[in-house]
Design an enzyme around this catalytic site. Structure first.
Site, PDB file in Angstrom:
ATOM      1  N   LYS A  58       0.789  -1.260   0.027  1.00  0.00           N
ATOM      2  CA  LYS A  58       0.011   0.092  -0.137  1.00  0.00           C
ATOM      3  C   LYS A  58       0.839   1.231   0.011  1.00  0.00           C
ATOM      4  O   LYS A  58       0.676   2.082  -0.698  1.00  0.00           O
ATOM      5  CB  LYS A  58      -0.869  -0.195   1.259  1.00  0.00           C
ATOM      6  N   GLN A 102      -4.700  -1.357   9.680  1.00  0.00           N
ATOM      7  CA  GLN A 102      -4.546  -2.991   9.195  1.00  0.00           C
ATOM      8  C   GLN A 102      -5.359  -3.813   9.956  1.00  0.00           C
ATOM      9  O   GLN A 102      -4.901  -4.116  11.276  1.00  0.00           O
ATOM     10  CB  GLN A 102      -3.093  -3.099   8.805  1.00  0.00           C
ATOM     11  N   ASP A 125     -11.748   3.328   4.392  1.00  0.00           N
ATOM     12  CA  ASP A 125     -11.710   1.713   4.195  1.00  0.00           C
ATOM     13  C   ASP A 125     -13.478   1.577   4.551  1.00  0.00           C
ATOM     14  O   ASP A 125     -13.998   0.586   4.385  1.00  0.00           O
ATOM     15  CB  ASP A 125     -11.195   0.930   5.558  1.00  0.00           C
TER      16      ASP A 125
END
Lengths: 294, 294
Positions: A58, A102, A125
């Protein structure tokens, strides 16, 4: 009578490349217009090797499109309060437009209050209640979780018309199955969600024009489950060790069996994975653009 | 071979009565403990006769359980800003614990920004993005729209185990079909959502252990659509004029045909309707109790 179908591979890599190029242009334009560089903060707690690979990837992609990346790698021993405090700081930091925690977190931490403490306007997200609700209500101006958003974009590219198609989603997670159902409903599909308690998954799959599999069970879906000509999106990424001791990635669909049955299918790797990361960059530039407008 | 099934009526009236008695006790307890009387504000704009009946009924029930009712009947000519201002005042009013905007609004008003401006802690209809998202994420501490909540409660009473059952919901609205799907998913059902674009609704219905119909199309679902022994929840309320010029309420299921096929079915009237109002009272006492805790 049963001529095998010419199965077409859906090239996620090429799709992601195009998306990423577009994001890159938008980043440059935003910088030119406002002097602002979009910034993505990623929080990783502990030393899970798979998570480290994802996070590194990422970060690399973030830099590639000209965004700033703020990596916060916290030790395994981090407390709930410390993690919460970090999210608060990032919420207030004007250089940070997107925040990503994460998952999974180490077991002693409760992910939910952490995720819910992210400002909805930085929740790239799409996991806060506010953004999940926006999607449920059909308001497309919130943030949509990256993996289902990527799957939808691939489907929109591959199928001329989604309205009226029967879609089966196997897997009902908050990150993937549930938002995917909302997206396909909004697009006019008839949607079924199957999961661990479903009794007739195989039979349901055989009726699906669109089959989306996100279970974490390697090669769960056999060739015989797939309706002739169906479009199959394989979200699974499972690591297996081959006989010559190499690591190989395989999906939740028995790929070799699906070829000749599916009309179109995403390979693993090179299917949904790259598009998910492109969608994260897409959400982050959106966050920065919205921030400018406010 | 096909012995007709002994169809059992689901008595929504009796269920609602029990629920309402419980709410009444909770209201009395809250008053005794804190001196606070739960208050529900209902906003009705314009003169839609059906809406007026609903609102009157809600007010009556609110009084019955000892709550305060604040009726705001606004003229058809009310502007968006006036309506918005009223919601803001009610958001700040400490005597108001629940706010309900009766839908549909007159056509010149945009319902969505109005609904979204209600404080989530007073949104007893469960229509704000925050509460919709809570439900989607499986957090059951938000407010759940009253009709699907009532349907779930009826199903939980009638069926010993929901986990693993196949449920079909016909109708995909934000008020009913979508939250119903989330509730049944959380309960472990395999859920399919059909709607106006669905091509094979009849076939899907024939596979459903639980069939929930909320379409507004009178008697859409025929007896032949129903799986033997299925549990049928009819959310429809349609007004028809009989040959002797009386108003009669009928559902979205052809009731006479369903008898002998369904294992259990809610009648119209006397099925889902009363339970919906009981759930509104339930949400309002919850709102008042949470308010006290904060």
């Amino acid at each position: 009578m049963n001529t095998p179908i010419q199965t077409q591979l859906i090239d996620g890599k090429a799709f992601a490349y195009q998306m990423t190029e577009q994001v890159k242009k938008n980043v440059a334009q935003l910088q030119k217009d406002t002097g602002i560089t979009p910034g993505l903060a990623v929080i990783l707690v502990g030393n899970d090797p798979a998570s480290e690979v994802y996070v590194r990837n990422k970060t690399k992609q973030t830099h590639k499109v000209g965004m700033r990346s703020f990596m916060h790698m916290l030790p395994e021993t981090t407390t709930q309060q410390e993690l919460f405090n970090l999210v608060q700081r990032l919420n207030q930091d004007p250089d940070v437009h997107g925040i990503l925690v994460q998952l999974p977190l180490p077991k002693h931490l409760d992910p939910d209050p952490i995720i819910q403490s992210i400002l909805p306007s930085k929740d790239v997200d799409g996991l806060t209640a506010y953004n999940a609700g926006k999607l449920t209500l059909g308001h497309m101006d919130g943030f949509i979780p990256c993996t289902p958003l990527g799957c939808l974009m691939l489907l929109q590219q591959e199928l001329p018309k989604l309205r009226g198609l029967n879609a089966l989603i196997i897997g009902a997670s908050n990150l993937m199955g549930k938002p995917m159902a909302q997206l396909l409903l909004n697009a006019g599909c008839t949607v079924t969600i199957a999961h661990i308690d479903t009794r007739n998954t195989e039979e349901l799959a055989q009726q699906a024009d669109i089959l989306i599999v996100a279970t974490g069970c390697k090669e769960l879906v056999k060739g015989s489950w797939i309706k002739n000509g169906a479009t199959v999106i394989d979200v699974g990424i499972n690591r297996v060790i081959t006989s010559d001791k190499k690591v190989k990635l395989i999906g939740d669909v028995a790929f070799d069996e699906a070829v000749g049955k599916a009309g179109k299918i995403t390979p693993v790797p090179g299917g949904v994975g790259p598009v998910t990361i492109a969608c994260l960059l897409y959400n982050t530039i959106q966050a920065a653009q919205k921030h400018v407008k406010e």
